[in-house]
Motif scaffolding. Structure first.
Motif, PDB file in Angstrom:
ATOM      1  N   GLY A  55       0.802  -1.229   0.000  1.00 59.51           N
ATOM      2  CA  GLY A  55       0.000   0.000   0.000  1.00 59.51           C
ATOM      3  C   GLY A  55       0.827   1.267   0.000  1.00 59.51           C
ATOM      4  O   GLY A  55       0.309   2.363   0.246  1.00 59.51           O
ATOM      5  N   ILE A  56       2.143   1.131  -0.268  1.00 58.99           N
ATOM      6  CA  ILE A  56       3.001   2.319  -0.328  1.00 58.99           C
ATOM      7  C   ILE A  56       3.014   2.842  -1.756  1.00 58.99           C
ATOM      8  O   ILE A  56       3.389   2.125  -2.687  1.00 58.99           O
ATOM      9  CB  ILE A  56       4.437   1.983   0.126  1.00 58.99           C
ATOM     10  N   GLU A  83       2.586  11.516   4.454  1.00 64.57           N
ATOM     11  CA  GLU A  83       1.604  10.818   3.617  1.00 64.57           C
ATOM     12  C   GLU A  83       1.350   9.382   4.094  1.00 64.57           C
ATOM     13  O   GLU A  83       0.206   8.922   4.112  1.00 64.57           O
ATOM     14  CB  GLU A  83       2.068  10.807   2.149  1.00 64.57           C
ATOM     15  N   LEU A  84       2.420   8.679   4.485  1.00 67.34           N
ATOM     16  CA  LEU A  84       2.237   7.291   4.928  1.00 67.34           C
ATOM     17  C   LEU A  84       1.481   7.227   6.253  1.00 67.34           C
ATOM     18  O   LEU A  84       0.813   6.238   6.544  1.00 67.34           O
ATOM     19  CB  LEU A  84       3.582   6.577   5.045  1.00 67.34           C
ATOM     20  N   GLY A  85       1.571   8.281   7.054  1.00 69.32           N
ATOM     21  CA  GLY A  85       0.829   8.335   8.317  1.00 69.32           C
ATOM     22  C   GLY A  85      -0.674   8.404   8.118  1.00 69.32           C
ATOM     23  O   GLY A  85      -1.439   8.188   9.067  1.00 69.32           O
ATOM     24  N   LYS A  86      -1.112   8.690   6.891  1.00 70.14           N
ATOM     25  CA  LYS A  86      -2.554   8.774   6.591  1.00 70.14           C
ATOM     26  C   LYS A  86      -3.123   7.442   6.097  1.00 70.14           C
ATOM     27  O   LYS A  86      -4.327   7.317   5.882  1.00 70.14           O
ATOM     28  CB  LYS A  86      -2.797   9.849   5.510  1.00 70.14           C
ATOM     29  N   LYS A  87      -2.241   6.460   5.889  1.00 68.06           N
ATOM     30  CA  LYS A  87      -2.675   5.187   5.317  1.00 68.06           C
ATOM     31  C   LYS A  87      -3.350   4.299   6.373  1.00 68.06           C
ATOM     32  O   LYS A  87      -3.114   4.449   7.565  1.00 68.06           O
ATOM     33  CB  LYS A  87      -1.467   4.439   4.724  1.00 68.06           C
ATOM     34  N   PRO A  88      -4.183   3.354   5.919  1.00 68.57           N
ATOM     35  CA  PRO A  88      -4.849   2.446   6.870  1.00 68.57           C
ATOM     36  C   PRO A  88      -3.924   1.334   7.354  1.00 68.57           C
ATOM     37  O   PRO A  88      -2.827   1.150   6.814  1.00 68.57           O
ATOM     38  CB  PRO A  88      -6.003   1.870   6.035  1.00 68.57           C
ATOM     39  N   LEU A  91       0.589  -0.023   8.314  1.00 68.29           N
ATOM     40  CA  LEU A  91       1.388   0.997   7.639  1.00 68.29           C
ATOM     41  C   LEU A  91       1.122   2.376   8.245  1.00 68.29           C
ATOM     42  O   LEU A  91       2.036   3.080   8.672  1.00 68.29           O
ATOM     43  CB  LEU A  91       1.071   1.003   6.137  1.00 68.29           C
ATOM     44  N   GLY A  92      -0.145   2.747   8.316  1.00 64.35           N
ATOM     45  CA  GLY A  92      -0.519   4.057   8.845  1.00 64.35           C
ATOM     46  C   GLY A  92      -0.184   4.199  10.313  1.00 64.35           C
ATOM     47  O   GLY A  92       0.190   5.289  10.777  1.00 64.35           O
ATOM     48  N   PHE A  95       3.547   4.877  10.913  1.00 62.75           N
ATOM     49  CA  PHE A  95       3.941   6.233  10.519  1.00 62.75           C
ATOM     50  C   PHE A  95       3.034   7.329  11.095  1.00 62.75           C
ATOM     51  O   PHE A  95       3.151   8.484  10.726  1.00 62.75           O
ATOM     52  CB  PHE A  95       3.978   6.340   8.990  1.00 62.75           C
ATOM     53  N   LEU A  96       2.157   6.963  12.012  1.00 63.36           N
ATOM     54  CA  LEU A  96       1.234   7.939  12.600  1.00 63.36           C
ATOM     55  C   LEU A  96       2.003   9.058  13.311  1.00 63.36           C
ATOM     56  O   LEU A  96       2.832   8.807  14.172  1.00 63.36           O
ATOM     57  CB  LEU A  96       0.317   7.227  13.603  1.00 63.36           C
ATOM     58  N   LYS A  97       1.741  10.284  12.898  1.00 67.00           N
ATOM     59  CA  LYS A  97       2.388  11.480  13.485  1.00 67.00           C
ATOM     60  C   LYS A  97       3.914  11.400  13.430  1.00 67.00           C
ATOM     61  O   LYS A  97       4.611  11.932  14.297  1.00 67.00           O
ATOM     62  CB  LYS A  97       1.935  11.689  14.934  1.00 67.00           C
ATOM     63  N   ALA A  98       4.433  10.726  12.407  1.00 63.22           N
ATOM     64  CA  ALA A  98       5.887  10.573  12.269  1.00 63.22           C
ATOM     65  C   ALA A  98       6.535  11.892  11.847  1.00 63.22           C
ATOM     66  O   ALA A  98       5.963  12.670  11.074  1.00 63.22           O
ATOM     67  CB  ALA A  98       6.192   9.495  11.235  1.00 63.22           C
TER      68      ALA A  98
END
Length: 498
Positions: A55-56, A83-88, A91-92, A95-98
């Motif tokens: 999903g990247i 951008e990756l922090g917005k993924k489900p 993965l998301g 990278f959340l708030k990275a």
């Protein structure tokens, strides 16, 4: 740790010493490693023979990242993290708030190049796991970062797992899982002691573990730690929730709970008042399933653990001394625990084993039981591994072998067939049982029970090493100061209300 693993840990960690000169802390470096190793593994999975779509987006793949240089690398990496922090899915959540904490693009590229040279998917699970655990250990040792509070000593975790002996296709929970140490020790126990079939292996990978961790950075490390140990899927859903476990009954129940709730007695939240100043307010949880309402964090975790255990489920919980003797809500909860569960074992732990100073803690082992008229606890077996035991984190850290006598006394194979090592004839024995009636007769149902004589008080010619004495003095002073601060906060809070 194997020589090859140790050399990789040293290599990975050597970069940190260079980055620290640029203002990058241990914790920040570990976070960047997490992002980059995840990206590299995703790239390896994307190619044959795996051919998996994680999903990247193409523009944020590892191959694209490693081609960037200088200012372009800095801009690209920041955009990638956002951008990756917005993924489900996983993965998301990784990278959340990275954020990029490596401000020098040249340094960032060196870290990328180092990770590029290793094949992470092909690397053995044991090796990957040991590398990451080694890095977490080093991060915990950095006292300035405070990361140690999320790191329970691994020998203690391993001993707790050995006592509970979890079986295949059973669920294991930790409502405050830190960097995932209990999950990994349980995973190692299950894979080492059972020949798992395909269904059991699938259950272990995807359904065995579940928990909570509200500190975002710590949760990220836990998710990555589990993933590197082959728990969960790179494109699956995370097993660790970022919600506060104490807010509500989640509805699901576990076969085992292994946990070390955060130190510090008060649950509180910070808010901004009308004058624009920050204030703290005690948090109490009004839950119908709790026996009593309190702002004491550990007491609330005890009640929560009782809720989420299946009938017949086993728990091993690290708790500070105050849970054993505190009055009010503490007394209510101890009485309820003795009545509704079989609180069969308490391990008294020494000081000098946690990264937080001055902590006097215990492990409580109990089994959840159905409703009954009579109390389920018939006797409590106490193992005193505190009196006359001296550990320090650097010179004399606690090892698994130090707890082997306790495990032997616990008798995991049949804990209903135990032998006391204490008697009138053997007053130095560390393992002693107390009946329910003896405990119920104690003031406030006090479980803080000890009987061994402190030899350092009686024999001044055989005092512990000076560094151990100094550590104990510091720990006692810090514990006293923390208690005094709590008293002052309580007094100030009450005076403001009046």
């Amino acid at each position: 740790m194997s020589e090859n693993t140790s050399s990789i840990v040293s290599k990975v960690w050597s970069f940190c010493n260079v980055l620290r000169d640029g203002g990058v802390s241990y914790g920040d470096y570990l976070e960047q490693l997490t992002y980059l190793i995840f990206l590299k593994m995703a790239e390896e999975y994307r190619k044959p023979p795996y051919n998996r779509d994680i999903g990247i987006p193409e523009e944020y793949t590892w191959d694209n990242l490693k081609q960037q240089r200088g200012a372009e690398l800095d801009i690209h990496y920041k955009k990638l993290l956002e951008e990756l922090g917005k993924k489900p899915g996983m993965l998301g959540q990784i990278f959340l708030k990275a954020q990029n904490k490596v401000s020098d693009p040249a340094m960032l590229y060196k870290v990328i190049d180092m990770i590029e040279k290793e094949s992470w998917v092909m690397m053995g699970v044991d090796t990957k796991g040991e590398i990451y655990e080694g890095l977490l250990q080093k991060n915990a040792e950095d006292t300035k970062s405070g990361a140690g509070q999320y790191f329970t000593p691994r020998p203690l975790i391993r001993a707790m797992v050995q006592c509970l002996q979890p079986g295949p296709t059973k669920t294991i929970g930790d409502p405050c899982c830190g960097t995932g140490g209990f999950f990994l020790a349980a995973y190692d126990f299950l894979t080492s002691n059972h020949q798992l079939d395909r269904e059991q292996s699938r259950f272990l990978k995807n359904k065995t573990f579940g928990g909570n961790e509200i500190v975002a950075g710590t949760r990220r490390l836990a998710l990555m730690n589990m993933f590197l140990h082959n728990i969960g899927e790179i494109d699956g859903e995370p097993m660790i929730s970022n919600s506060d476990a104490l807010i509500a009954d989640p509805g699901y129940r576990y076969d085992y709970i292994l946990t070390n709730p955060p130190f510090g007695k008060k649950s509180s939240m910070t808010f901004t008042n009308e004058e624009g100043e920050q204030e703290k307010e005690d948090l109490t949880y009004n839950r119908q399933d709790f026996w009593t309402t309190t702002s004491n964090k550990q007491l609330n975790f005890v009640q929560h653990i009782h809720t989420i255990l299946k009938t017949g489920g086993q728990a091993a919980v690290v708790l500070p001394d105050n849970v054993l003797f505190e009055g009010g809500a503490g007394e209510t909860i101890r009485k309820k625990l003795l009545e509704t569960t079989d609180l069969h074992t308490i391990l008294r732990l020494p000081t000098g084993i946690f990264y937080a100073n001055g902590v006097k803690a215990n492990v409580l082992f109990f089994e959840a039981k159905p409703a009954a008229k009579e109390p389920w606890t018939k006797e409590v077996w106490i193992y005193d591994y505190r009196t006359n035991v001296h550990h320090t984190l650097k010179k004399n850290p606690m090892k698994f072998s130090d707890l082997e006598d306790f495990i032997k006394c616990y008798n995991p194979e049949n804990r209903h067939s135990r032998i006391e090592t204490w008697s009138e004839e053997a007053p130095e024995g560390r393992f002693r049982k107390f009946s329910y009636d003896e405990i119920a007769a104690r003031d406030k149902t006090n479980l803080d029970i000890f009987w061994l004589k402190d030899k350092s008080l009686a024999d001044l010619d055989n005092l512990p090493d000076p560094d151990i004495l100094a550590n104990e003095i510091i720990e006692n002073m810090e514990a006293s100061l923390a208690s005094f601060k709590e008293i002052m906060l309580t007094i100030n809070g009450e005076s403001e209300e009046n």
